[in-house]
Design an enzyme around this catalytic site. Structure first.
Site, PDB file in Angstrom:
ATOM      1  N   CYS A 165      64.128  34.780 -11.214  1.00 25.65           N
ATOM      2  CA  CYS A 165      64.217  34.534 -12.650  1.00 25.65           C
ATOM      3  C   CYS A 165      64.082  35.883 -13.356  1.00 25.65           C
ATOM      4  CB  CYS A 165      63.170  33.518 -13.112  1.00 25.65           C
ATOM      5  SG  CYS A 165      61.450  34.026 -12.859  1.00 25.65           S
ATOM      6  N   ASN A 180      59.599  36.737 -13.129  1.00 31.64           N
ATOM      7  CA  ASN A 180      58.886  36.359 -11.906  1.00 31.64           C
ATOM      8  C   ASN A 180      57.427  35.976 -12.204  1.00 31.64           C
ATOM      9  OD1 ASN A 180      57.857  37.863  -8.739  1.00 31.64           O
ATOM     10  ND2 ASN A 180      58.642  35.834  -9.058  1.00 31.64           N
ATOM     11  N   CYS A 183      57.066  32.849 -14.377  1.00 33.24           N
ATOM     12  CA  CYS A 183      57.110  31.430 -14.778  1.00 33.24           C
ATOM     13  C   CYS A 183      57.922  30.582 -13.796  1.00 33.24           C
ATOM     14  CB  CYS A 183      57.692  31.273 -16.188  1.00 33.24           C
ATOM     15  SG  CYS A 183      56.680  32.056 -17.477  1.00 33.24           S
ATOM     16  N   ARG A 184      59.248  30.674 -13.896  1.00 32.36           N
ATOM     17  CA  ARG A 184      60.092  29.725 -13.150  1.00 32.36           C
ATOM     18  C   ARG A 184      60.169  30.005 -11.659  1.00 32.36           C
ATOM     19  NH1 ARG A 184      65.073  30.796 -16.888  1.00 32.36           N
ATOM     20  NH2 ARG A 184      63.935  32.782 -16.927  1.00 32.36           N
ATOM     21  N   SER A 185      60.441  31.258 -11.275  1.00 32.03           N
ATOM     22  CA  SER A 185      60.641  31.487  -9.829  1.00 32.03           C
ATOM     23  C   SER A 185      59.360  31.323  -9.009  1.00 32.03           C
ATOM     24  CB  SER A 185      61.335  32.826  -9.560  1.00 32.03           C
ATOM     25  OG  SER A 185      60.578  33.923 -10.011  1.00 32.03           O
ATOM     26  N   ASP A 227      64.122  28.617 -19.591  1.00 33.72           N
ATOM     27  CA  ASP A 227      63.001  29.543 -19.653  1.00 33.72           C
ATOM     28  C   ASP A 227      61.873  28.933 -20.492  1.00 33.72           C
ATOM     29  OD1 ASP A 227      61.314  31.641 -19.928  1.00 33.72           O
ATOM     30  OD2 ASP A 227      62.776  33.021 -20.821  1.00 33.72           O
TER      31      ASP A 227
HETATM   32  P1  4NP Z   1      60.414  33.735 -16.132  1.00 33.04           P
HETATM   33  O1  4NP Z   1      59.936  33.670 -17.657  1.00 33.04           O
HETATM   34  O2  4NP Z   1      61.700  34.527 -16.115  1.00 33.04           O
HETATM   35  O3  4NP Z   1      60.614  32.305 -15.783  1.00 33.04           O
HETATM   36  O4  4NP Z   1      59.307  34.396 -15.349  1.00 33.04           O
HETATM   37  C1  4NP Z   1      59.871  34.784 -18.475  1.00 33.04           C
HETATM   38  C2  4NP Z   1      58.800  35.640 -18.363  1.00 33.04           C
HETATM   39  C3  4NP Z   1      58.703  36.717 -19.205  1.00 33.04           C
HETATM   40  C4  4NP Z   1      59.658  36.930 -20.178  1.00 33.04           C
HETATM   41  C5  4NP Z   1      60.726  36.064 -20.292  1.00 33.04           C
HETATM   42  C6  4NP Z   1      60.831  34.981 -19.427  1.00 33.04           C
HETATM   43  N1  4NP Z   1      59.529  38.006 -21.065  1.00 33.04           N
HETATM   44  O5  4NP Z   1      60.343  38.117 -21.993  1.00 33.04           O
HETATM   45  O6  4NP Z   1      58.607  38.843 -20.907  1.00 33.04           O
END
Ligand code: 4NP
Length: 154
Positions: free
Chosen positions: A10, A13, A15-17, A125
């Site tokens: 993702c 790294n 939240c989702r992954s 997201d």
């Molecule tokens: P992830 O979520 O890609 O599922 O880990 C996010 C984590 C951080 C950010 C965006 C999405 N960010 O903008 O910092």
């Protein structure tokens, strides 16, 4: 490189992954399938950080402890080490394709393409979302995990 290895990617790294990694670990154990599983982000913004507290809480609600997770950025070697690399959404699929070395053995695709009827869908997201969005993300990655294990068990 083993075909029985899966990397989830993702953006952060955090939240989702990490949720996808945890869901697949649980499903692989439940089905008795030996898999190498990891996750990474196309960005290095959160490298070294634990998963988002909301992701950790959602994982715990579903029976998975991801407190030991530390974020890392995807690296070129991942394309040689993993048989399957799944992007959680289109932005990160593009990000992966942008950095993929020329000769790649790994199969790179969109995670929800593994789920019949949900091809082309993104795992949304939840970072700027609510607790319910983390629950939806878990539901999505857990469903995909079931199909990954079924596919790789053949
Ligand atoms: P992830 O979520 O890609 O599922 O880990 C996010 C984590 C951080 C950010 C965006 C999405 N960010 O903008 O910092």
């Amino acid at each position: 490189m083993s075909q029985k290895s899966v990397l989830f990617v993702c953006l952060g790294n955090i939240c989702r992954s990490p949720l996808a990694e945890a869901a697949l670990r649980a499903e692989a154990v439940a089905q008795g399938l030996a898999l190498t599983i990891d996750s990474a982000g196309t960005s290095g913004w959160h490298a070294g950080s634990p998963a988002d507290p909301r992701a950790q809480a959602e994982a715990l609600r579903r029976g998975a402890d991801i407190s030991g997770h530390r974020a890392r950025q995807v690296v070129e070697d991942d394309f040689r080490k993993f048989g399957h690399i799944f992007a959680l959404d289109h932005q990160n699929l593009k990000g992966l394709r942008d950095i993929a070395p020329r000769r790649v053995l790994a199969r790179v695709g969109l995670l929800m393409d593994m789920v019949p009827g949900r091809a082309g869908a993104a795992v949304l997201d939840p970072y700027y979302g609510t607790e319910a969005d983390f629950a939806t993300a878990w539901d999505d990655v857990a469903e995909a995990a079931r199909h990954i294990v079924a596919r790789l068990s053949r």
